[in-house]
Scaffold this active site. Structure first.
Site, short mmCIF file in Angstrom:
data_model
loop_
_atom_site.label_atom_id
_atom_site.label_comp_id
_atom_site.label_asym_id
_atom_site.label_seq_id
_atom_site.Cartn_x
_atom_site.Cartn_y
_atom_site.Cartn_z
N ASP A 105 0.84 -1.19 0.00
CA ASP A 105 0.00 0.00 0.00
C ASP A 105 0.88 1.25 0.00
O ASP A 105 1.81 1.36 0.81
CB ASP A 105 -0.93 0.00 1.22
N HIS A 112 -3.50 14.36 0.85
CA HIS A 112 -3.72 13.52 2.03
C HIS A 112 -2.48 13.53 2.94
O HIS A 112 -2.59 13.75 4.15
CB HIS A 112 -4.04 12.09 1.59
N GLU A 177 -10.25 4.05 4.42
CA GLU A 177 -9.38 4.81 3.53
C GLU A 177 -9.82 4.55 2.09
O GLU A 177 -9.88 3.41 1.65
CB GLU A 177 -7.90 4.44 3.72
N GLU A 179 -9.30 4.26 -1.60
CA GLU A 179 -8.13 4.01 -2.45
C GLU A 179 -8.54 3.29 -3.73
O GLU A 179 -9.62 2.71 -3.83
CB GLU A 179 -7.09 3.13 -1.71
N ASP A 208 -8.73 0.49 2.71
CA ASP A 208 -7.67 0.08 3.65
C ASP A 208 -8.13 0.46 5.06
O ASP A 208 -7.71 1.46 5.63
CB ASP A 208 -6.37 0.80 3.26
N ARG A 212 -6.97 3.92 14.07
CA ARG A 212 -6.04 5.04 14.27
C ARG A 212 -5.38 5.04 15.63
O ARG A 212 -4.23 5.50 15.76
CB ARG A 212 -6.79 6.37 14.06
N GLN A 215 -2.75 2.38 15.51
CA GLN A 215 -1.71 2.89 14.61
C GLN A 215 -0.83 3.92 15.31
O GLN A 215 0.40 3.89 15.20
CB GLN A 215 -2.38 3.52 13.37
N LYS A 228 -3.63 -2.03 10.41
CA LYS A 228 -4.18 -2.13 9.07
C LYS A 228 -4.27 -3.56 8.55
O LYS A 228 -4.83 -3.79 7.47
CB LYS A 228 -3.33 -1.30 8.10
N THR A 232 -8.78 -5.63 4.57
CA THR A 232 -8.72 -4.71 3.44
C THR A 232 -9.79 -5.18 2.47
O THR A 232 -9.81 -6.36 2.11
CB THR A 232 -7.35 -4.75 2.74
N GLU A 333 -9.16 12.65 8.55
CA GLU A 333 -9.14 13.99 7.97
C GLU A 333 -10.47 14.71 8.17
O GLU A 333 -10.50 15.88 8.55
CB GLU A 333 -8.82 13.91 6.48
CA CA Z 1 -3.70 3.15 3.06
#
Ligand code: CA
Length: 390
Positions: A105, A112, A177, A179, A208, A212, A215, A228, A232, A333
């Site tokens: 990834d 971003h 996420e 993507e 993904d 948080r 993470q 993560k 997925t 975000e």
């Molecule tokens: Ca990602």
């Protein structure tokens, strides 16, 4: 022309013909082509039956015959009507189209990466010094790549507790996420930036999922790990690079000019529109053409050290975000890392995902007067964390 009725707003006109794997009501599983609201049973139609009478597209992808298969399917759908070869898509179960090999990834949206950098390092330089010189990425976990519709179980993990030691608990900051994922159909190593179309056969939408809080505690110094790897999600239809070719555009100008192995002479940006729905409220709408690093550059970087790619490998673009609110590709975000709740159409608010929430990604290329080439949906519902005895 085509004897299958296809609505003008469909993602799947004759010009698209993406491939996937479906289990039919009678229990058999086959590689299929999507047309409008139907799937075409390729082995039943006599199209590469040996390669397509399977529960995976892998052999077909590796055979190099994907273009011919789409061409023959297109001819069949424009010839004598054969409704017996079609099945409504609602009557079949769409499967993971192939067991994913290696999964990488990237982190290639400058909007971003800059926004996340400002959230994590207020007042500092939002981009790390390497960011404009190489496509930053990490090797992910392929065994937990699942197809759209598979529930996502809230993961447990170590979460910081103020000044005290971190504790194992269900994540309280589960995120999506937005993507695009790129699928390898032909093996290679040290792949040139202008050779991407010899190895990438198509694209999917990719979510993904990210925890948080897990993470934040684990990611330094080696990057994301368990935050993560639990799930997925990808969309079930591999939209071929042939079908996406009309949407190839020049990417943004890169400053500084990257090393020669990352320079391309052909336009590898992709003009796609991407959206995210959370429980039916559209929370993100953005474009893919602003991605700083292209999938061709990502593939060149991924293999420059001698690392090989094989059919069935997958690499993600990185979260796709625009400059403005409304175009941000993850809740971190949108909610300013949990500080500003988002209000959904039903009046409820979110900073991160709640149990029972459903996240749906959509994406397509196409302008006024041209056929819409879309991916369909990439969807997942959050299930509660399992009880544990720790
Ligand atoms: Ca990602």
């Amino acid at each position: 022309m085509c004897w299958v009725p296809v609505d003008a707003s469909s993602d799947f006109p004759l010009e698209n013909l993406p491939l996937g794997v479906a289990t039919f009501p009678d229990g058999h599983t086959a590689v299929v082509v999507r047309i409008g609201d139907f799937v075409l049973d390729l082995p039943r139609a006599g199209i590469e039956p040996e390669l397509c009478r399977r529960d995976s597209m892998l052999n077909l992808m590796a055979s190099g015959r994907l273009s011919q298969v789409r061409q023959r399917a297109g001819e069949l759908l424009c010839g004598e009507e054969r409704a017996d070869l079609l099945q409504p898509v609602d009557a079949v179960e769409c499967r993971l189209p192939f067991a994913v090999g290696d999964f990488v990834d990237f982190y290639s949206s400058i909007q971003h990466a800059s926004h996340i950098g400002r959230l994590l390092r207020p007042g500092g330089n939002p981009l790390q010094p390497n960011w404009r010189q190489l496509p930053v990425g990490y090797h992910g976990r392929s065994g937990t790549v699942v197809v759209s519709g598979t529930p996502v179980v809230r993961p447990w993990g170590l979460v910081a507790q103020g000044e005290g030691p971190a504790r194992l608990q269900p994540t309280g900051a589960l995120d999506f996420e937005l993507e695009v994922g790129f699928v390898i159909g032909s093996a290679g190593r040290a792949i040139g930036a202008d050779e991407a179309d010899r190895h990438v056969i198509g694209a999917v939408l990719l979510n993904d999922w990210s925890a948080r809080d897990i993470q934040a505690f684990e990611y330094q110094p080696l990057g994301p790990h368990l935050a993560k790897s639990f799930a997925t999600t990808i969309s079930p239809w591999v939209v071929t690079l042939d079908a996406l070719a009309p949407f190839l555009v020049e990417p943004p100008v890169q400053e500084p000019l990257p090393e020669p192995y990352l320079r391309a002479g052909r336009p590898w940006g992709l003009d796609l529109t991407l959206e995210v729905d959370l429980n039916g409220t559209t929370v993100t709408r953005t474009g893919f053409s602003t991605m700083y690093w292209t999938f061709a550059q990502q593939l060149a970087h991924l293999t420059v050290n001698g690392a090989s790619v094989r059919p069935g490998d997958l690499f993600g673009s990185g979260t796709v975000s625009g400059e403005e609110p409304g175009g941000w590709g993850c809740l971190m975000e949108i909610s300013e890392n949990g500080r500003e709740p988002l209000t959904l159409d039903d009046g409820s608010t979110r900073t991160f995902l709640a149990d029972g929430d459903t996240v749906t990604l959509r994406g397509w290329g196409g302008r006024e007067g041209t056929p819409r080439i879309g991916f369909g949906q990439c969807s997942g519902r959050i299930d509660a964390a399992p009880e544990r005895g720790w």
